[in-house]
Design a protein around this motif. Structure first.
Motif, mmCIF file in Angstrom:
data_model
loop_
_atom_site.group_PDB
_atom_site.id
_atom_site.type_symbol
_atom_site.label_atom_id
_atom_site.label_comp_id
_atom_site.label_asym_id
_atom_site.label_seq_id
_atom_site.Cartn_x
_atom_site.Cartn_y
_atom_site.Cartn_z
ATOM 1 N N TRP A 31 0.862 -1.189 0.000
ATOM 2 C CA TRP A 31 0.000 0.000 0.000
ATOM 3 C C TRP A 31 0.895 1.235 0.000
ATOM 4 C CZ3 TRP A 31 -4.629 1.961 -0.785
ATOM 5 C CH2 TRP A 31 -5.170 2.995 -0.009
ATOM 6 N N ASN A 68 -13.519 2.942 -0.156
ATOM 7 C CA ASN A 68 -12.736 2.768 -1.369
ATOM 8 C C ASN A 68 -11.603 1.782 -1.133
ATOM 9 O OD1 ASN A 68 -12.924 3.850 -4.063
ATOM 10 N ND2 ASN A 68 -13.181 5.878 -3.150
ATOM 11 N N CYS A 70 -8.411 0.053 -0.083
ATOM 12 C CA CYS A 70 -7.440 0.216 0.996
ATOM 13 C C CYS A 70 -7.219 -1.166 1.604
ATOM 14 C CB CYS A 70 -7.926 1.217 2.057
ATOM 15 S SG CYS A 70 -9.489 0.758 2.843
ATOM 16 N N TYR A 138 -8.168 6.033 5.944
ATOM 17 C CA TYR A 138 -7.317 5.527 4.867
ATOM 18 C C TYR A 138 -5.826 5.691 5.167
ATOM 19 C CZ TYR A 138 -11.483 5.497 1.793
ATOM 20 O OH TYR A 138 -12.717 5.260 1.210
ATOM 21 N N LEU A 154 -5.538 11.295 -0.084
ATOM 22 C CA LEU A 154 -4.784 10.549 0.929
ATOM 23 C C LEU A 154 -3.708 11.425 1.542
ATOM 24 C CD1 LEU A 154 -4.225 6.897 -0.358
ATOM 25 C CD2 LEU A 154 -6.105 7.861 0.950
ATOM 26 N N HIS A 263 -5.365 3.192 -4.208
ATOM 27 C CA HIS A 263 -6.622 3.748 -3.711
ATOM 28 C C HIS A 263 -7.580 4.030 -4.863
ATOM 29 C CE1 HIS A 263 -9.231 5.829 -0.923
ATOM 30 N NE2 HIS A 263 -9.121 6.975 -1.585
#
Length: 534
Positions: A31, A68, A70, A138, A154, A263
């Motif tokens: 991520w 969304n 993540c 997030y 973000l 994302h």
């Protein structure tokens, strides 16, 4: 491929446990530079599962996911399924009335929602059964120094003050706890997922999909496309959408492949991810490839690791020429039309044989799927090459619509899913999707399929995207109306496009009127919503 390789018949979360036990330190998800291992994903989803049980969430109870892409989405998805509850995604683009409809249809008590979406949840909560809200931030799992460009939202969330609204529970604190759920007996026919159809006709309906449906179609997606544990996947398509879920949630867990999760789509960041993490496999939507190729300095990114790129033609058709253009940048990449499928079958009913793609088609049935083309009035099979309704059956067929027996009976008949889609099969079994019956335009008795007209319109050098709908006409019944997105900097007038269309298609198919717009209305997954253009 004549049959899928054998695999253990168990829920996908059992594959997660297997990876955690046998290769727990290996990366499950990346991520923006922060790695989540298989062991960490298993422990976190265990902790969430245990917390749900403590709240009284039982087997068969719907739990809504409203967020969304993540890593927390993965944690919640598998945590819910570990206790036999039902994952119920709600698209994060949904507004108050759309979320309220789904929550009330499900009579859901529990929702996992992203912090930026809490204002929508608050508007819905008072008039629903929602009693417990888990809030996801997030930024919680972002690294101190991201390795990829962060989306603006973000980056802003990292800088903002973190808070948990009153009456809500912090999802991050829950997933970081040490807890194990009580074992729950799960049958492969139990409902694991409720995905709401996009509502192109009538109100959305919750398609009930089982653990067995999910395993079968995940095997099809992974094995027909050659995904293995040494692959690195790029996951950009929305995880709440059935195709994004299949490719971004399920395929990595079945195969053991690492997933680079984004994302949302950004062309430059996608190129960065392929370059930095040696991405070998990417499920994309055709406009993503086009946007990547429009990045001015694409040549500075090393895309040589990319080997496989199934593409869905939403918005624009993914053609042989586009594939060749993409290969000029990713020179080891095989790209092709991904599949035909729908929510009611956990998608991926066909695949494109990589050694024998047939451009303009959606490929051949995956092993175990039987497809017929029928006459909608007589229900008789149509001859090869003739257009009719696509009906199909397989181990992926859904169990029905949630609390809608009449709609279920109309769609699921004797084990066959009647799709409402028009298509044809050639002599070699390749399926061509033509369009939705209910979107077909009748011009003086002639049938006009929107997708066919759109595919021709986007061949115009000034057209980036096109969508067509029916416009009532006193003489012809209906005529074609086109909505056009011009290419950047292109000059194009309506009369000129209408004249061009008349030269390039039958006159009754050519648009009578043209409207230019900045963007086509789409679902979060990129599917054009023609009903919003009427």
């Amino acid at each position: 491929m004549k049959e899928l390789p054998p695999r253990v018949q168990q829920p996908l979360h059992a594959y997660l446990r297997d990876h955690a036990r046998t290769r727990g330190d290996a990366t499950a998800c990346l991520w923006y530079g922060q790695a989540l291992s298989w062991a960490e994903l298993d422990r976190a989803s265990d902790a969430f599962a245990a917390r749900l049980q403590a709240l009284g969430v039982a087997k068969g109870e719907p739990v809504v996911l409203f967020l969304n892409n993540c890593p927390q989405y993965l944690v919640a998805h598998f945590g819910i399924q570990k206790i036999g509850a039902i994952v119920c995604p709600s698209g994060p683009l949904n507004k108050e009335h759309e979320l309220a409809y789904q929550v009330n249809d499900l009579k859901a008590r529990v929702i996992v929602a992203a912090a930026p979406l809490m204002p929508v949840v608050r508007k819905v909560q008072a008039e629903s059964a929602l009693a417990h809200v888990f809030v996801v931030h997030y930024a919680d799992l972002l690294p101190a120094e991201p390795t990829l460009d962060l989306p603006a939202e973000l980056a802003a969330e990292r800088m903002a003050e973190r808070s948990v609204p009153d009456g809500c529970e912090d999802f991050f604190a829950v997933m970081k706890a040490v807890a194990t759920p009580q074992p729950v007996a799960i049958d492969m026919d139990d409902i694991a997922l409720m995905t709401y159809t996009s509502g192109t006709t009538g109100l959305p309906k919750g398609a009930m999909l089982s653990y067995g449906n999910a395993l079968y179609k995940t095997r099809a997606a992974a094995d027909c496309n050659g995904v293995g544990p040494d692959d690195v996947l790029l996951s950009i398509a929305p995880l709440y959408h059935i195709a994004g879920m299949l490719m971004g949630v399920n395929v990595p867990v079945l195969s053991g492949a690492a997933s680079v999760l984004m994302h949302r789509f950004d062309p430059r960041t996608a190129l960065q991810a392929i370059d930095r993490y040696n991405v070998s496999w990417w499920y994309s939507i055709a406009p993503m490839n086009v946007a990547c190729m429009q990045v001015p300095d694409i040549a500075r990114f090393d895309l040589s690791s990319l080997k496989m790129n199934p593409v869905t033609s939403f918005g624009i058709a993914f053609t042989e020429s586009l594939a060749a253009q993409w290969r000029s940048h990713a020179n080891h990449c095989s790209s092709f039309e991904a599949a035909y499928g729908l929510s009611e079958t956990h998608t991926c009913d066909t695949y494109t044989p990589h050694e024998a793609p047939r451009w303009g088609t959606q490929g051949v049935p995956v092993p175990g799927v039987t497809i017929r083309i029928i006459d909608t009035e007589t229900q008789a099979d149509m001859p090869v090459g003739e257009v009719g309704e696509i009906v199909l059956t397989s181990a992926g067929s859904f169990k029905g619509y949630w609390n809608k027996p009449e709609a279920t009976a109309a769609t699921l008949r004797n084990g066959w899913v009647h799709t409402g889609d028009m298509g044809k099969l050639d002599a070699d079994g390749y399926l061509t999707f033509i369009g939705r019956f209910k979107e077909m335009i009748k011009v003086s008795g002639y049938s006009v399929f929107p997708e066919e007209v759109e595919t021709i319109l986007i061949k115009h050098p000034a057209v980036a995207q096109a969508a067509v709908v029916a416009q009532p006409d006193p003489e012809k019944g209906e005529v074609v109306k086109a909505f056009i997105v011009r290419k950047p900097g292109a000059a194009l007038e309506a009369d000129a496009l209408v004249a061009w269309a008349r030269e390039n298609m039958a006159s009754y198919k050519a648009p009578r009127t043209v409207s230019f717009i900045d963007a086509l209305p789409t679902t979060g997954a990129g599917k054009v919503l023609r009903r919003l253009l009427k």
